[in-house]
Write an enzyme that holds these catalytic residues in place. Structure first.
Site, PDB file in Angstrom:
ATOM      1  N   ASP A 121       0.728  -1.304   0.097  1.00 31.70           N
ATOM      2  CA  ASP A 121       0.062   0.003   0.163  1.00 31.70           C
ATOM      3  C   ASP A 121       0.946   1.302  -0.067  1.00 31.70           C
ATOM      4  OD1 ASP A 121      -1.917  -2.009   0.098  1.00 31.70           O
ATOM      5  OD2 ASP A 121      -2.974  -1.109   1.864  1.00 31.70           O
ATOM      6  N   ASP A 137     -14.211  34.640 -35.207  1.00 30.75           N
ATOM      7  CA  ASP A 137     -13.657  33.628 -35.310  1.00 30.75           C
ATOM      8  C   ASP A 137     -14.190  32.291 -34.753  1.00 30.75           C
ATOM      9  OD1 ASP A 137     -11.994  35.945 -34.933  1.00 30.75           O
ATOM     10  OD2 ASP A 137     -10.284  34.730 -35.498  1.00 30.75           O
ATOM     11  N   GLY A 173      -8.115  20.929 -35.539  1.00 32.53           N
ATOM     12  CA  GLY A 173      -9.026  20.277 -36.379  1.00 32.53           C
ATOM     13  C   GLY A 173      -9.401  21.206 -37.628  1.00 32.53           C
ATOM     14  N   LEU A 174      -9.320  22.539 -37.335  1.00 32.42           N
ATOM     15  CA  LEU A 174      -9.738  23.508 -38.407  1.00 32.42           C
ATOM     16  C   LEU A 174      -8.235  23.513 -39.291  1.00 32.42           C
ATOM     17  CD1 LEU A 174     -12.004  25.457 -39.279  1.00 32.42           C
ATOM     18  CD2 LEU A 174     -10.673  27.246 -38.280  1.00 32.42           C
TER      19      LEU A 174
END
Lengths: 418, 531
Positions: B36, B290, B425-426
């Site tokens: 532990d 934007d 992504g853009l």
């Protein structure tokens, strides 16, 4: 006989339990699954130690005991049955299932061998089920591998043939390299345990000579000896010298011509010593303190003393098997302090008092020591890195030289103040 | 028995360690076996702390079980007190010790120490980490205040006016291994200061037992993280009359509401119009042209209750996203998350099974995942951008720079953290558009590496194989075939919506009984789903 000072210490320990071995065992045998029968703590331990988040479905898991499993043991056995069947249904590629005992399963006395037996009967050889304990009340860290391998020994087919059996998990590339060297020495049949596929277990019998690659396989070695195998006594294959003595011990036991051994190893040794040299310059005369964890501490200390010139302040080891460690201890200098067991607080007091240049320790202790200005090396790295054999000796030295080099790099006057 | 491959939360004693390690002058004796001790690395490695957690593990072994484990426990307690001189001692057990029933708490209390000793009973076989943290914090606060006779039923949170001083509040709940707690505290403290409100005590993070006894000197409590501090806040209200805030200030709207709530409790007037809102750039950035492309982005949200609830509100009200899936692993917060899901017209996913979460992400086809580090991995496999909003903690969640989630600065951080993966992504889209230009030779690696790379061949074929699997599972055996004309039109679509377009087009083709999909079918489908 060496004059190492052997001491024992008890108190609070700071070490992993045997479950941690699963982290490398499951990678060695991709067709095996490790099912821990335990608590949420066990599951959390393995994922924290391994830092596993990257697998879609890992080849290990935990059957987490719940309140109602504690109430009735008979039900717990049935429950485990159910969990295993669900798992095997979902993962048809599994060939060997390890049921791994934990602290709670040991304390409430779940009989995993009975469950395994019953499952083997049900599964009719489609999947083999074996069991061992990785519990922290019985095992430390690397001992988990010992338990897992020992559990496989009864399944190894018998054989009278002469063969060299390498025992202990190695990185595949390192293992291939060692096998190549033994082949050059004319040893034809070389097998490995654990195998790379859990179903391809090597055979064992009176013709088998066992060469241990790791120092923590006490029980496995005993079980193999009971099967008629001979255990070759040698230091462990860490560093040039350890690896040379290890290879020579095997060669002697196979009656390989000594001059062939020398001509085969000589160029490797010269090359390796040359590669170690720049690291030796960093490590030479530096003070080393090893806290107990992986059981590799004594062989590592021997390498760092003999080949890198480090000064050994203290070697901690979770437990000491004299028979297995004698070839190593005999290579240590007079009065080397070997402490078996641990009182972590007192040990850290000694670390602070002696102020070593490098401490080998577990992951929980490294940053606190770094914060006190003491360089550290994680012991767990030794079980993940390809460090065995003559060709890897300089990589092994580099692992220890890097923290010291870094320490120097960052100790410019302005930066050190922050 | 529950099969678990990976778990969002540790056992409850890890929660107790979080409280002990967050504080000063507290030591925790944990009756537990040696394994532990792995828990130390959560603090020294993940949280990158330079000190060991103040925990003594008894590390009992099998051979001790035959003998007197109670004596062993007492030995460790004595040694811990002698060595660390704590101002308060926590005593408890982990899962294994719970089975032995040594009752270390009562043992410790019988040893005659003159420091407060808090005995923790944290059922390891039914509860988890956050519950353990909340229970420990509650037991500790209760244990340290219980002898305090100042129980006031007539506590007046507006008394500061008569006493001619600034109002003061406690910040409750921040702890180690909590998501961005270190910086949230600074941010909330700063904002309260700007409104003339002082902070009395921050707890557990950085508090000592003496600080805990001062909690009742505050006018009110700010419950920053309900998972950790709600039970304590309720107890302090019931026994000492301290009212507490219910709103977690994550996001512009929630921060505004939080300020309104604390001003009401303290009898203060909230300055209007809310000039503070201007100190965050999120509102303007979100309104700027934007951000138009953010409109209606499909997001899937999973994590702890607090951060999931906050994220849902920000996503919907402040960024104009569409929440398409929501869930939590915090059972204690399940009711609240379910009710939020209902408002969104969704069914909440309450689970500790990450594979179930992954399946749910796949089914809801989001364009952005807001989740834990595990969802980050799942999203990576699914090719969907992801931002991490919640624990379990990863070393990356303890950044060197100041990066709160709460307050105005927190909103800035959130805008960047959520929008950047989408911006990527853009960019990928633009690369896709220009990929036939000579600058973009085939095999060019984008900054997203293999993930978003424009090498369309592997892109479309991987999508295809996963889609085929789904089709096989579907009841409809008829799978329309893509012609090369159809495939090449599909390849022109940005990769992050390509999967969705493929699926929609195939559904459409099935509906109209079309066996082959060419570019015309694709445009027909597009028009059909728009209509």
């Amino acid at each position: 006989m060496s004059g190492a000072t052997l001491l024992k210490e008890t108190g609070p320990r700071e070490v992993f339990c045997g479950l941690t071995s699963i982290v490398w065992l499951h990678r060695r045998m991709p067709d095996a699954f490790f099912l821990v029968v335990g608590s949420r703590t066990c599951a959390h331990l393995i994922q924290s130690a391994a830092g596993v988040m990257i697998f879609a479905e890992p080849r290990f898991g935990t059957a987490i005991l719940e309140e109602r499993d504690l109430a009735g043991l008979a039900d717990a056995h049935d429950e485990l049955d159910r969990v295993v069947n669900n798992l095997l249904e979902r993962r048809p590629e599994i060939r060997t299932l390890f049921l791994v005992g934990s602290c709670p399963s040991e304390v409430i006395k779940i009989d995993l061998s009975r469950v395994a037996e019953k499952l083997n009967h049900q599964l009719k050889g489609k999947v083999r089920v074996v069991n061992y304990s990785g519990s922290g009340i019985e095992t430390t860290f690397t001992q988990g591998e010992d338990g897992a391998l020992k559990a496989l020994v009864p399944l190894m087919p018998p054989s009278e043939n002469s063969q060299l059996l390498l025992v202990g998990t190695l990185a595949n590339a390192v293992e291939d390299r060692l096998i190549t060297i033994f082949k050059r020495l004319g040893i034809e049949k070389i097998t490995s345990f654990p195998p790379r596929q859990s179903t391809e277990l090597p055979s064992v019998g009176p013709g088998t000579k066992v060469l241990l690659t790791q120092p923590y396989l006490t029980d496995t070695a005993r079980a193999l000896r009971d099967k008629g195998a001979e255990i070759i006594k040698a230091p462990f294959p860490l560093g040039v010298e350890g690896s040379r003595l290890w290879i020579e011990a095997a060669a002697n036991s196979f009656g390989v011509d000594n001059s062939l051994v020398q001509t085969t190893l000589e160029p490797l040794i010269i090359r390796a010593r040359k590669a170690i040299k720049p690291y030796k310059e960093i490590l030479n005369g530096k003070k080393l303190f090893l806290l107990p964890e992986s059981q590799l501490e004594i062989p590592l200390a021997r390498f760092l003393y003999m080949e890198c010139g480090m000064e050994l302040v203290e070697i901690g080891t979770p437990y000491l098997n004299r028979e297995m460690m004698d070839p190593e201890i005999n290579l240590l200098p007079e009065n080397t302090r070997i402490v078996e067991g641990q009182h972590v607080e007192k040990q850290l007091d000694r670390v602070r008092e002696k102020h070593p240049d490098l401490v080998v320790c577990g992951m929980g202790l490294a940053n606190p020591l770094e914060a006190e200005g003491i360089s550290t090396k994680w012991s767990i790295e030794m079980v993940f890195s390809p460090i065995h054999g003559i060709d890897q000796a300089s990589d092994l030295a580099e692992l220890f030289a890097r923290p010291l080099k870094r320490h120097d790099l960052l100790s410019s006057k302005q930066f050190a103040k922050f | 028995m529950e099969l678990t491959l990976w778990t969002y939360e540790g056992p409850p004693h890890i929660g107790a360690m979080r409280i002990a390690s967050s504080m000063k002058g507290v030591h925790y004796v944990l009756h537990a076996p040696q394994g532990d001790t792995y828990a130390d690395l959560l603090f020294t490695m993940i949280e990158r702390r330079g000190q060991r957690p103040p925990v003594t593990y008894t590390t009992f072994q099998a051979r001790d079980l035959g003998g007197d484990t109670a004596e062993l426990v007492k030995g460790h307690i004595r040694e811990a007190v002698d060595r660390f001189h704590p101002e308060a001692l926590l005593v408890g057990e982990s899962c294994t010790a719970e089975l032995i029933q040594d009752q270390p708490g009562s043992l410790a209390k019988g040893m005659g120490f003159d420091i407060p000793i808090v005995s923790l009973e944290l059922p390891a076989y039914s509860k988890k980490e956050n519950w353990g943290a909340a229970e420990t914090f509650y037991q500790l606060v209760r244990g340290l205040l219980i002898n305090n006779q100042d129980k006031v039923s007539d506590h007046n949170p507006q008394r500061w006016k008569e006493e001619r001083r600034r109002p003061k509040v406690n910040l409750l709940g921040p702890s180690l291994l909590g998501f961005r707690c270190r910086d949230d505290v600074l941010e909330v403290q700063k904002i309260l200061g700007q409104h003339g409100i002082d902070v009395n005590v921050v707890a557990p993070l950085g508090a000592s037992p003496a600080d805990i006894t001062r909690l009742i000197k505050a006018d009110a409590n700010v419950c920053l993280y309900p998972e950790i501090a709600e039970s304590t806040s309720i107890w302090l209200e019931r026994n000492y009359g301290l009212p507490f805030t219910n709103i977690t200030p994550i996001g512009i709207g929630a921060t505004q509401d939080f300020l309104k709530e604390i001003h009401e409790i303290l009898g203060m007037e909230l300055p209007s119009p809310p000039t503070e809102a201007n100190s965050s750039r999120l509102p303007w950035y979100s309104k700027s042209v934007d951000s138009n492309y953010l409109t209606g982005k499909r997001v899937f949200i999973f994590g702890d209750g607090t951060h999931v609830l906050a994220a849902a509100r920000i996503a919907q009200e402040e960024l104009g996203f569409e929440v398409v899936g929501i869930g939590t692993y915090s059972r204690e917060m399940a009711r609240r998350v379910r009710s939020k899901a209902k408002d969104l017209g969704l069914e909440a996913l309450i689970t500790n099974d990450y594979l179930e979460v992954e399946k749910s992400i796949k089914d809801s086809a989001p364009e952005l995942v807001l989740g834990t580090q595990m969802e980050r991995h799942s999203a990576k496999r699914l090719g969907v951008p992801c931002a991490v909003i919640s624990t379990p903690m990863h070393v990356q969640d303890v950044p060197a720079r100041y990066s709160p989630q709460m307050g105005w600065e927190g909103a800035n951080v959130i805008f960047d953290d959520w929008v950047h993966p989408l911006m990527m992504g853009l960019e990928e889209h633009l690369i896709g558009m220009f990929r036939h230009d000579f600058e973009f030779t085939d095999g060019h690696q984008s900054h997203l590496g293999h993930l978003g790379g424009h090498s369309q061949k592997s892109e479309t074929s991987t999508t295809k194989s996963s889609e085929t699997t789904i089709d096989h599972q579907g009841s409809d055996a008829h799978i329309p075939r893509w012609t090369s004309d159809g495939e090449s039109e599909l390849a022109k679509i940005p990769f992050f919506v390509r999967g969705k377009v493929r699926r929609n087009t195939e559904n459409y083709a099935r509906q109209v009984g079309c066996k082959e999909i060419d570019s015309e079918t694709l445009f027909d489908a597009k028009a059909h789903f728009r209509a």
